[in-house]
Design an enzyme around this catalytic site. Structure first.
Site: not given
Ligand code: SAH
Ligand code: SF4
Length: 378
Positions: A100, A119, A126, A130, A133, A180-181, A311, A354
């Site tokens: 995406e 973005c 990933c 988390c 996410c 992704g990370e 979200n 995400c």
């Molecule tokens: N993996 C990296 C980059 C992608 S995620 C990271 O985690 O930083 C980008 C951002 O979106 C991160 O800060 C993540 O915590 C946030 N994010 C993920 N799921 C979310 C959700 N359901 N609501 C709000 N922010 C979210």
């Molecule tokens: Fe966590 Fe970022 Fe990976 Fe989502 S994309 S699982 S927020 S590290």
């Protein structure tokens, strides 16, 4: 997009380096200087395929269409929200993986110019997992190539979006905050940043690019050495290890204190302010104890805290922190001297956080899905 093909040995214009392109051209009896012409043409905002590079001979255009790829993205499905200010794409890659990217426009007020943020994803899925996410819940697919990363930006640069305008105008940002990370795919992400920087391509300045990480410490140290002008955002989401171990499971490998220490090294060595991202989850990480912990962690270095109301993902047991509780949290932080902003959740109505749209489209053909409204560019 007109010139597309499944992933395979055919190099994509987004990742082929200039010497390789020059060699490809000279092997076909073309002068090497055509490499510059091809790169310039392929990065023009009005080019949607090799056929549009009309300053090149037709035979060469045909040869390129047959042997190179204009994009690694095979198909895209775009939907819009926020009255057309936000557009989100699910891109299908050559092997059927889906990723995406999101386009966010911020109209200028008064004398301030319009701004655009794109973005992008760094991996299909990933592995960090988390629990809040959608991408994390879907698991890991595979690493993206540098070209697959760059092609997400090119998608919005090309017709019909032309979202970057003249690339040199500078009022836009590229953020690695999609799926992704990025620092678990650091080699390809760093290569993609260099390709985005390349003045012969999009020429996007490093200061307009942000890498967001869940806290991959060795990758953050590599950024200091290799990409010191790129912005760093750290997804903190908790001030204590006991909570962060659950919310950002990679914390079991690199705990809060090591992640913050790496952020401090980055700020000290580059002179740049580091963003701390903090998703606000009702009753989970919005307590006074966490706020006080954040004050200690953010003290004494160049940092900026971004609070983002959660979200909620489909089926999630969690919801976003209500406004009044966010205000209380903010007050504790400000009283402690922390610079803090509450970010808007752009694209909530199209599941822009995400990996959520991807989850909704899983198992369906991009051509068949009917999720209104399909958007037309502004
Ligand atoms: N993996 C990296 C980059 C992608 S995620 C990271 O985690 O930083 C980008 C951002 O979106 C991160 O800060 C993540 O915590 C946030 N994010 C993920 N799921 C979310 C959700 N359901 N609501 C709000 N922010 C979210
Ligand atoms: Fe966590 Fe970022 Fe990976 Fe989502 S994309 S699982 S927020 S590290």
């Amino acid at each position: 997009m007109t010139d597309t093909a499944p992933a395979g040995p055919r190099p994509a214009i987004s990742e082929i380096d200039r010497p390789a392109l020059a060699a490809w051209l000279t092997a076909r009896g073309e002068p090497a200087y055509r490499a510059d012409q091809v790169l310039a043409g392929a990065h023009r905002p009005d080019a949607s395929g090799f056929a549009d590079l009309t300053d090149l001979p037709a035979t060469l255009r045909n040869a390129m269409a047959g042997e190179l790829r204009f994009s690694t993205i095979v198909d895209s499905h775009v939907i819009g929200a926020d009255g057309g200010l936000t557009a989100k794409a699910v891109h299908e890659l050559g092997d059927g993986q889906r990723i995406e990217s999101v386009l966010m426009r911020y109209p200028g007020r008064g004398r301030s110019a319009d701004r655009t943020t794109i973005c992008i994803s760094s991996q299909a899925g990933c592995a960090v997992n988390c629990p809040f996410c959608a991408t994390g819940q879907a698991g890991f697919g595979r690493q993206l190539t540098a070209g697959e990363i760059v092609d997400q930006v090119l998608h919005w640069h090309r017709p019909p979006w032309n979202a970057l305008g003249e690339a040199q105008s500078g009022h836009y940002n590229v953020v690695f905050m999609g799926m992704g990370e990025p620092l678990n795919n650091a080699d390809r992400v760093f290569e993609a940043v260099r390709l985005l920087n390349d003045p012969a391509r999009l020429g996007i300045g490093a200061r307009h690019i942000t890498v967001s990480t869940s806290g991959v410490v060795p990758g953050m140290d590599r950024m200091i050495e290799e990409l010191p002008q790129v912005n760093l955002a750290i997804s903190l989401h908790a001030a204590t290890d006991s909570l962060r171990d659950d919310l950002v499971p990679i914390n079991r490998k690199w705990p809060v204190r090591e992640v913050v220490a790496a952020g401090r090294r980055f700020a000290a060595r580059t002179g740049r302010r580091v963003s701390l991202e903090y998703v606000m989850i009702d009753g989970v990480n919005d307590t006074d104890e966490q706020a006080t912990g954040l004050v200690t962690l953010a003290h004494g270095w160049r940092t900026h805290l971004n609070l983002i109301p959660l979200n909620p993902t489909p089926g999630s047991r969690w919801s976003g922190t209500p406004r009044a509780a966010i205000d209380r949290f903010v007050r504790i932080l400000r009283d402690g001297g922390v610079t803090v902003t509450v970010r808007d959740t752009r694209g909530r109505e199209i599941d822009a956080a995400c990996g959520q749209l991807h989850a909704q489209l899983a198992g369906r053909s991009l051509r068949e899905v009917a999720i209104p409204p399909a958007v037309t560019p502004a």
